[in-house]
Design an enzyme around this catalytic site. Structure first.
Site, PDB file in Angstrom:
ATOM      1  N   HIS A  56       0.879  -1.170   0.000  1.00 27.42           N
ATOM      2  CA  HIS A  56       0.000   0.000   0.000  1.00 27.42           C
ATOM      3  C   HIS A  56       0.914   1.217   0.000  1.00 27.42           C
ATOM      4  O   HIS A  56       2.010   1.159   0.570  1.00 27.42           O
ATOM      5  CB  HIS A  56      -0.828   0.095   1.279  1.00 27.42           C
ATOM      6  CG  HIS A  56      -1.753  -1.051   1.503  1.00 27.42           C
ATOM      7  ND1 HIS A  56      -1.389  -2.183   2.169  1.00 27.42           N
ATOM      8  CD2 HIS A  56      -3.045  -1.214   1.158  1.00 27.42           C
ATOM      9  CE1 HIS A  56      -2.422  -3.007   2.228  1.00 27.42           C
ATOM     10  NE2 HIS A  56      -3.434  -2.448   1.610  1.00 27.42           N
ATOM     11  N   ASP A  59       2.367   1.680   3.362  1.00 28.68           N
ATOM     12  CA  ASP A  59       3.293   0.660   3.885  1.00 28.68           C
ATOM     13  C   ASP A  59       4.714   1.139   3.614  1.00 28.68           C
ATOM     14  O   ASP A  59       5.642   0.873   4.376  1.00 28.68           O
ATOM     15  CB  ASP A  59       3.144  -0.690   3.173  1.00 28.68           C
ATOM     16  CG  ASP A  59       1.780  -1.317   3.384  1.00 28.68           C
ATOM     17  OD1 ASP A  59       1.110  -0.977   4.368  1.00 28.68           O
ATOM     18  OD2 ASP A  59       1.388  -2.156   2.535  1.00 28.68           O
ATOM     19  N   MET A  90       2.526  -5.770  -7.880  1.00 28.77           N
ATOM     20  CA  MET A  90       1.229  -5.164  -7.542  1.00 28.77           C
ATOM     21  C   MET A  90       1.406  -4.061  -6.513  1.00 28.77           C
ATOM     22  O   MET A  90       2.285  -4.135  -5.658  1.00 28.77           O
ATOM     23  CB  MET A  90       0.318  -6.276  -6.990  1.00 28.77           C
ATOM     24  CG  MET A  90      -1.062  -5.840  -6.554  1.00 28.77           C
ATOM     25  SD  MET A  90      -1.153  -5.252  -4.842  1.00 28.77           S
ATOM     26  CE  MET A  90      -1.800  -6.701  -4.004  1.00 28.77           C
ATOM     27  N   GLU A 183     -11.062  -6.262  -5.165  1.00 24.81           N
ATOM     28  CA  GLU A 183     -11.078  -7.323  -4.137  1.00 24.81           C
ATOM     29  C   GLU A 183     -12.314  -7.184  -3.265  1.00 24.81           C
ATOM     30  O   GLU A 183     -12.515  -6.164  -2.612  1.00 24.81           O
ATOM     31  CB  GLU A 183      -9.807  -7.204  -3.287  1.00 24.81           C
ATOM     32  CG  GLU A 183      -9.731  -8.233  -2.175  1.00 24.81           C
ATOM     33  CD  GLU A 183      -8.421  -8.148  -1.388  1.00 24.81           C
ATOM     34  OE1 GLU A 183      -7.477  -7.478  -1.856  1.00 24.81           O
ATOM     35  OE2 GLU A 183      -8.367  -8.733  -0.302  1.00 24.81           O
ATOM     36  N   LYS A 185     -15.012  -8.316  -0.158  1.00 29.45           N
ATOM     37  CA  LYS A 185     -15.060  -8.876   1.195  1.00 29.45           C
ATOM     38  C   LYS A 185     -16.467  -8.613   1.730  1.00 29.45           C
ATOM     39  O   LYS A 185     -17.012  -7.537   1.480  1.00 29.45           O
ATOM     40  CB  LYS A 185     -14.003  -8.181   2.075  1.00 29.45           C
ATOM     41  CG  LYS A 185     -13.794  -8.835   3.420  1.00 29.45           C
ATOM     42  CD  LYS A 185     -12.641  -8.184   4.174  1.00 29.45           C
ATOM     43  CE  LYS A 185     -12.417  -8.860   5.507  1.00 29.45           C
ATOM     44  NZ  LYS A 185     -11.387  -8.174   6.304  1.00 29.45           N
ATOM     45  N   GLU A 219      -9.930 -13.236  -2.634  1.00 26.77           N
ATOM     46  CA  GLU A 219      -9.156 -13.704  -1.468  1.00 26.77           C
ATOM     47  C   GLU A 219      -9.871 -14.873  -0.814  1.00 26.77           C
ATOM     48  O   GLU A 219     -11.067 -14.784  -0.510  1.00 26.77           O
ATOM     49  CB  GLU A 219      -8.958 -12.564  -0.462  1.00 26.77           C
ATOM     50  CG  GLU A 219      -8.289 -13.080   0.814  1.00 26.77           C
ATOM     51  CD  GLU A 219      -7.869 -11.997   1.789  1.00 26.77           C
ATOM     52  OE1 GLU A 219      -7.330 -10.970   1.342  1.00 26.77           O
ATOM     53  OE2 GLU A 219      -8.089 -12.197   2.997  1.00 26.77           O
ATOM     54  N   HIS A 222     -11.895 -14.154   2.370  1.00 25.58           N
ATOM     55  CA  HIS A 222     -13.072 -13.298   2.218  1.00 25.58           C
ATOM     56  C   HIS A 222     -14.282 -14.090   1.715  1.00 25.58           C
ATOM     57  O   HIS A 222     -15.413 -13.868   2.161  1.00 25.58           O
ATOM     58  CB  HIS A 222     -12.759 -12.135   1.273  1.00 25.58           C
ATOM     59  CG  HIS A 222     -11.697 -11.232   1.811  1.00 25.58           C
ATOM     60  ND1 HIS A 222     -11.235 -10.133   1.137  1.00 25.58           N
ATOM     61  CD2 HIS A 222     -10.993 -11.261   2.979  1.00 25.58           C
ATOM     62  CE1 HIS A 222     -10.304  -9.526   1.844  1.00 25.58           C
ATOM     63  NE2 HIS A 222     -10.134 -10.209   2.976  1.00 25.58           N
ATOM     64  N   ASP A 247      -5.379 -13.435  -3.835  1.00 29.41           N
ATOM     65  CA  ASP A 247      -4.887 -13.365  -2.457  1.00 29.41           C
ATOM     66  C   ASP A 247      -5.092 -14.720  -1.800  1.00 29.41           C
ATOM     67  O   ASP A 247      -6.220 -15.118  -1.487  1.00 29.41           O
ATOM     68  CB  ASP A 247      -5.628 -12.273  -1.670  1.00 29.41           C
ATOM     69  CG  ASP A 247      -5.046 -10.890  -1.928  1.00 29.41           C
ATOM     70  OD1 ASP A 247      -4.092 -10.771  -2.734  1.00 29.41           O
ATOM     71  OD2 ASP A 247      -5.539  -9.919  -1.316  1.00 29.41           O
ATOM     72  N   ASP A 257     -12.177 -12.360  10.288  1.00 30.77           N
ATOM     73  CA  ASP A 257     -11.126 -12.359   9.270  1.00 30.77           C
ATOM     74  C   ASP A 257      -9.802 -12.834   9.882  1.00 30.77           C
ATOM     75  O   ASP A 257      -9.167 -12.115  10.652  1.00 30.77           O
ATOM     76  CB  ASP A 257     -10.998 -10.918   8.760  1.00 30.77           C
ATOM     77  CG  ASP A 257      -9.960 -10.768   7.676  1.00 30.77           C
ATOM     78  OD1 ASP A 257      -9.541 -11.768   7.102  1.00 30.77           O
ATOM     79  OD2 ASP A 257      -9.588  -9.616   7.413  1.00 30.77           O
ATOM     80  N   ASP A 259      -6.948 -14.421   8.148  1.00 34.73           N
ATOM     81  CA  ASP A 259      -5.723 -14.279   7.348  1.00 34.73           C
ATOM     82  C   ASP A 259      -4.647 -15.290   7.759  1.00 34.73           C
ATOM     83  O   ASP A 259      -3.497 -14.936   8.049  1.00 34.73           O
ATOM     84  CB  ASP A 259      -5.160 -12.847   7.445  1.00 34.73           C
ATOM     85  CG  ASP A 259      -6.006 -11.849   6.660  1.00 34.73           C
ATOM     86  OD1 ASP A 259      -6.725 -12.264   5.739  1.00 34.73           O
ATOM     87  OD2 ASP A 259      -5.936 -10.648   6.972  1.00 34.73           O
ATOM     88  N   ASP A 289      -1.704 -13.193   1.133  1.00 37.60           N
ATOM     89  CA  ASP A 289      -2.199 -12.077   1.932  1.00 37.60           C
ATOM     90  C   ASP A 289      -2.601 -12.621   3.290  1.00 37.60           C
ATOM     91  O   ASP A 289      -3.773 -12.894   3.548  1.00 37.60           O
ATOM     92  CB  ASP A 289      -3.388 -11.404   1.228  1.00 37.60           C
ATOM     93  CG  ASP A 289      -3.831 -10.165   1.979  1.00 37.60           C
ATOM     94  OD1 ASP A 289      -3.119  -9.765   2.919  1.00 37.60           O
ATOM     95  OD2 ASP A 289      -4.889  -9.606   1.650  1.00 37.60           O
TER      96      ASP A 289
HETATM   97  C1  GLT Z   1      -5.817  -5.665   4.195  1.00 43.13           C
HETATM   98  C2  GLT Z   1      -6.900  -6.601   3.748  1.00 43.13           C
HETATM   99  C3  GLT Z   1      -6.515  -7.370   2.553  1.00 43.13           C
HETATM  100  C4  GLT Z   1      -6.291  -6.538   1.335  1.00 43.13           C
HETATM  101  C5  GLT Z   1      -5.146  -5.628   1.476  1.00 43.13           C
HETATM  102  C6  GLT Z   1      -5.066  -4.743   0.258  1.00 43.13           C
HETATM  103  S1  GLT Z   1      -5.107  -4.764   2.938  1.00 43.13           S
HETATM  104  O1  GLT Z   1      -4.808  -6.380   4.839  1.00 43.13           O
HETATM  105  O2  GLT Z   1      -7.235  -7.470   4.823  1.00 43.13           O
HETATM  106  O3  GLT Z   1      -7.423  -8.385   2.257  1.00 43.13           O
HETATM  107  O4  GLT Z   1      -5.973  -7.388   0.272  1.00 43.13           O
HETATM  108  O5  GLT Z   1      -5.644  -3.512   0.447  1.00 43.13           O
HETATM  109 MN    MN Z   2      -6.538  -9.398   0.524  1.00 45.79          MN
HETATM  110 MN    MN Z   3      -8.157 -10.856   4.590  1.00 49.44          MN
END
Ligand code: GLT
Ligand code: MN
Ligand code: MN
Length: 389
Positions: A56, A59, A90, A183, A185, A219, A222, A247, A257, A259, A289
């Site tokens: 980002h 970042d 990216m 993306e 979510k 993702e 998500h 992702d 969430d 991750d 991600d």
């Molecule tokens: C954030 C989010 C991710 C996105 C990122 C890109 S930022 O961590 O949870 O799923 O892909 O903006």
């Molecule tokens: Mn993501």
């Molecule tokens: Mn996520």
């Protein structure tokens, strides 16, 4: 560890600066890992064998940096990219962290915020392109509501469309070879987010002025949060020619969430995903991600990153086994065999075919009695995964 699962550049494994740089805070607890500079993170990624890094705007460049600071940061980062051989496939914009975005960025009710979001994104596109990015991701973490009393959702979707249309024109105007990847979510951090799934995004893209420039960045976590089969959503994107980025991570169904490390929660879905990507020759980044558990120190972060890539490569090998397993392929071949009698209906529509098909004497009952052997097929799949085939 065996070396045959070592990551190579052709695997296109990438990580966001925010993933290996995650400091482990959560809504209930403070940071547990020391902050690392973007340059430090490049060296960490090079050490574990990644191909590329994504970021980002903030970042890399803290939001309140002065022009002098920006210059130094960019110079140091470019030097470290060169030294490590990492690439930047990216880039994206942080449109969710700063309090100004608390009611959304492109869909905020406040035109001041919407315009600021456009300005921030154009600058972020400039930065991404300068570092070599060819894909630009849009994750609208704040594009939603807690109460639908606040916004007309049709107006919100229109605001989102206006923003993406404007930014496509900006990319064209600047002659940037950038593709956009949206993306989805379903929720978190907002109560509900607009365009909640990859399927929603694909529908939305067809309403844009330049749909050819815009695809998706699905993702795993998500879609799992929405209770969906991730591979099916990705398949739809592949079929539409819209899988511009992905992702990879993991997520227990029904949870917040998470991750998690790729394959940490649902190995079998991860297998079908890798098989899908490899069978269809997906050629983009395999972006992880995700982040390490909060229990980990820097060594644990490396374990996490290595684990993502290693699991992908192991599953890729398993997919190959599945595709070459005589019994599995025999079953699939049998299931897809066409009765000779039906060959007359193959190919495009004709009036004659339609009439013949309407008159054809189907034996519905006997066909319904035939077992499909899916129990065996699934068991054989499990056995491939468990390493006994
Ligand atoms: C954030 C989010 C991710 C996105 C990122 C890109 S930022 O961590 O949870 O799923 O892909 O903006
Ligand atoms: Mn993501
Ligand atoms: Mn996520």
């Amino acid at each position: 560890m065996t070396t045959s699962y070592d990551p190579k550049p052709e695997h296109k494994f990438t990580f966001g600066l925010w993933t290996v740089g995650n400091k482990g805070s959560d809504p209930f607890g403070a940071e547990v890992r020391d902050p690392k500079s973007p340059v430090d993170l490049l060296y960490l990624l090079a050490e574990v064998g990644a191909y590329g890094v994504n970021f980002h705007d903030n970042d890399l460049i803290p939001i309140d940096s002065t022009p002098e600071e920006i210059g130094t940061i960019k110079e140091n980062f470019k030097k470290a990219l060169k030294d490590t051989g990492l690439v930047v496939p990216m880039a994206t914009t942080n449109l969710f962290y700063d309090p100004i975005f608390r009611d959304g960025a492109f869909t905020s009710n406040d035109a001041y915020v919407r315009n600021y979001a456009l300005q921030k994104t154009m600058k972020s596109m400039d930065l991404g392109v300068e570092m070599g990015a060819e894909v630009f991701v849009f994750w609208g973490g704040r594009e939603g509501t807690e109460t639908d009393a606040s916004k007309d959702p049709v107006e919100s979707i229109k605001r989102m469309r206006d923003a993406i249309n404007f930014l496509c024109e900006y990319a064209l105007d600047q002659q940037y070879a950038l593709k956009f990847a949206l993306e989805a979510k379903p929720n978190e951090p907002r109560g509900d987010l607009y365009n909640a799934t990859t399927g929603h995004m694909l529908g939305f893209i067809s309403t844009l002025d330049h749909p050819e420039m815009v695809g998706v960045n699905p993702e795993v976590a998500h879609e799992h949060m929405a209770g969906l089969n991730f591979s099916h959503g990705v398949a739809q994107a592949i079929d539409a020619g819209k899988l511009f980025h992905i992702d990879l991570n993991d997520q227990v169904f029904g949870r917040y969430d998470q991750d998690l490390r790729f394959g940490a929660a649902n190995l079998k879905s991860a297998f079908f995903l890798v098989k899908l990507l490899e069978d269809h020759h997906y050629s983009g980044s395999r972006h992880f991600d995700a982040h390490a558990y909060r229990t980990e120190d820097q060594e644990g972060v490396k374990d996490f990153a290595r684990g993502c890539m290693r699991t992908y490569l192991i599953l890729k090998e398993k997919a190959d086994r599945f595709n070459h397993d005589a019994e599995i392929q025999g079953l699939l071949g049998e299931l897809n065999k066409m009765d000779n009698d039906l060959l007359q209906f193959k190919g495009p529509y004709s009036q004659t075919k339609a009439q013949a098909l309407k008159a054809y004497p189907f034996d519905r009952k006997s066909r319904s009695m035939k077992g499909l052997r899916y129990e065996l097929l699934d068991q054989l799949t499990n056995e491939v995964l468990l390493g006994v085939r």
